[in-house]
Enzyme design. Structure first.
Site, PDB file in Angstrom:
ATOM      1  N   ARG A  70       0.841  -1.187   0.000  1.00 53.51           N
ATOM      2  CA  ARG A  70       0.000   0.000   0.000  1.00 53.51           C
ATOM      3  C   ARG A  70       0.879   1.241   0.000  1.00 53.51           C
ATOM      4  O   ARG A  70       1.902   1.302   0.690  1.00 53.51           O
ATOM      5  CB  ARG A  70      -0.902   0.051   1.246  1.00 53.51           C
ATOM      6  CG  ARG A  70      -1.814  -1.137   1.407  1.00 53.51           C
ATOM      7  CD  ARG A  70      -2.812  -1.255   0.305  1.00 53.51           C
ATOM      8  NE  ARG A  70      -3.879  -0.267   0.368  1.00 53.51           N
ATOM      9  CZ  ARG A  70      -4.844  -0.163  -0.539  1.00 53.51           C
ATOM     10  NH1 ARG A  70      -4.857  -0.990  -1.573  1.00 53.51           N
ATOM     11  NH2 ARG A  70      -5.771   0.757  -0.431  1.00 53.51           N
ATOM     12  N   GLU A  85      -2.511   8.190  -6.046  1.00 53.17           N
ATOM     13  CA  GLU A  85      -2.438   7.482  -7.336  1.00 53.17           C
ATOM     14  C   GLU A  85      -3.481   8.029  -8.301  1.00 53.17           C
ATOM     15  O   GLU A  85      -4.670   8.051  -7.965  1.00 53.17           O
ATOM     16  CB  GLU A  85      -2.653   5.980  -7.112  1.00 53.17           C
ATOM     17  CG  GLU A  85      -1.526   5.364  -6.310  1.00 53.17           C
ATOM     18  CD  GLU A  85      -1.771   3.907  -5.947  1.00 53.17           C
ATOM     19  OE1 GLU A  85      -0.812   3.232  -5.555  1.00 53.17           O
ATOM     20  OE2 GLU A  85      -2.928   3.453  -6.050  1.00 53.17           O
ATOM     21  N   HIS A 110       0.739   0.353  -9.947  1.00 45.95           N
ATOM     22  CA  HIS A 110      -0.200  -0.410  -9.118  1.00 45.95           C
ATOM     23  C   HIS A 110      -0.812  -1.573  -9.901  1.00 45.95           C
ATOM     24  O   HIS A 110      -2.049  -1.738  -9.965  1.00 45.95           O
ATOM     25  CB  HIS A 110      -1.304   0.488  -8.555  1.00 45.95           C
ATOM     26  CG  HIS A 110      -1.921  -0.055  -7.299  1.00 45.95           C
ATOM     27  ND1 HIS A 110      -2.324   0.732  -6.261  1.00 45.95           N
ATOM     28  CD2 HIS A 110      -2.197  -1.338  -6.918  1.00 45.95           C
ATOM     29  CE1 HIS A 110      -2.844  -0.023  -5.288  1.00 45.95           C
ATOM     30  NE2 HIS A 110      -2.775  -1.288  -5.678  1.00 45.95           N
TER      31      HIS A 110
END
Length: 322
Positions: A233, A262, A284
């Site tokens: 994370r 993000e 990601h």
């Protein structure tokens, strides 16, 4: 029953989302901004969400809401305390990425440990021809066998990474929780893992107790100049401290698949590191193999169907003290 999916575009378009096996109306939105939340939540009984932030104000605007089905493992974008006060159940996805995330983790480890991207770029720039021989030695190459792998997070992903590490001949250390020294012989004190690891990889959730768990002070303890890998994370690492740790040689390289914001804004600290041969940033996607995302979608509907039948599964509780 009204089901609203707030951010379907966060799930790959080739993924099949089957229809729940009870009477329902499903409304799908590719993306949802904060300004759109109140309207889209007003009549929702069940909300499906991946990354849209659902704070106390948004939850208060959803009088019929009974379940938030998170299409991910992490729930740090959900105000769990506000949900508990309202009696709203929150479910998440578990153990769906036990192959894809560990494989991506080791892809990053191999890329840094063997300077894969640096050599690729050097060949592209003509360095091989310039060298005038069969190889050149511009960047470090290190074996993983015999090195120490420190893992922060002992869930399914951490255990799968450990199994891969052992298969490659690495010594594996599982870190005790930061500030805890009473977790038994299977765990190594957090500070010792920082000091003894050649590769340090994160596989823990983002909670108040883990936010910025690695910062300037922790980097100073990394005497073996490890690689730092984060496929867990954004927010677990003080991102503003990574560049200084690379400059000081406290770490020999870093690879992140997650960032606290993000996509990261243009002035994010990582932007200044992108041209370095010992820094990697992927968008990601560690979780995003076709097989894993389909498994996530199937489990997501399983969670919703179980809740509708009165036998909820994969429920998430607020961290004590929040």
């Amino acid at each position: 029953m009204n089901i609203v999916f707030l951010d379907r575009a966060t799930i790959s378009p080739q993924t099949v989302l089957r229809k729940p096996d009870f009477a329902h109306h499903l409304q799908i939105h590719d993306r949802t901004s904060q300004d759109q939340l109140a309207e889209r939540l007003a009549e929702a009984d069940i909300v499906i969400v991946n990354k849209v932030k659902l704070g106390a104000r948004s939850i208060a605007a959803a009088p019929r809401l009974r379940l938030i089905a998170v299409a991910a493992t992490g729930t740090d974008n959900i105000d769990l305390v506000a949900c508990a006060r309202r009696g709203i159940a929150v479910s998440n996805i578990r153990n769906y990425a036990v192959h894809t995330v560990p494989e991506h983790t080791f892809a990053l480890i191999f890329a840094l440990r063997r300077s894969i991207c640096a050599y690729r770029d050097a060949v592209r720039a003509g360095r091989w021809q310039e060298a005038g021989q069969f190889c050149f030695f511009d960047y470090p190459i290190r074996d993983l066998a015999g090195s120490t792998l420190g893992i922060i997070g002992d869930g399914a992903l951490g255990q799968a990474v450990a199994a891969m590490g052992r298969a490659l001949g690495m010594d594996v250390l599982f870190a005790a929780y930061k500030g805890r020294a009473d977790m038994g012989p299977l765990y190594t004190p957090f500070e010792q893992v920082l000091e003894r690891s050649d590769v340090l990889t994160l596989h823990c959730p983002l909670m108040p107790s883990t936010r910025n768990m690695i910062g300037a002070g922790e980097f100073r303890r990394m005497t073996r100049q490890p690689l730092l890998i984060n496929t867990a994370r954004g927010g677990l690492v003080d991102e503003s401290a990574v560049g200084s740790a690379l400059d000081a040689g406290q770490i020999s390289g870093a690879a992140f698949d997650v960032v606290s914001v993000e996509p990261p804004p243009p002035d994010h600290p990582f932007t200044a590191l992108l041209d370095r041969p010992n820094f990697l940033l992927t968008p990601h996607v560690a979780w995003a193999s076709d097989e894993a995302v389909q498994g996530l979608a199937d489990q997501l509907i399983d969670n919703i169907e179980a809740f509708a039948k009165g036998t909820p599964v994969n429920l998430v509780q607020a961290e004590q003290g929040s």
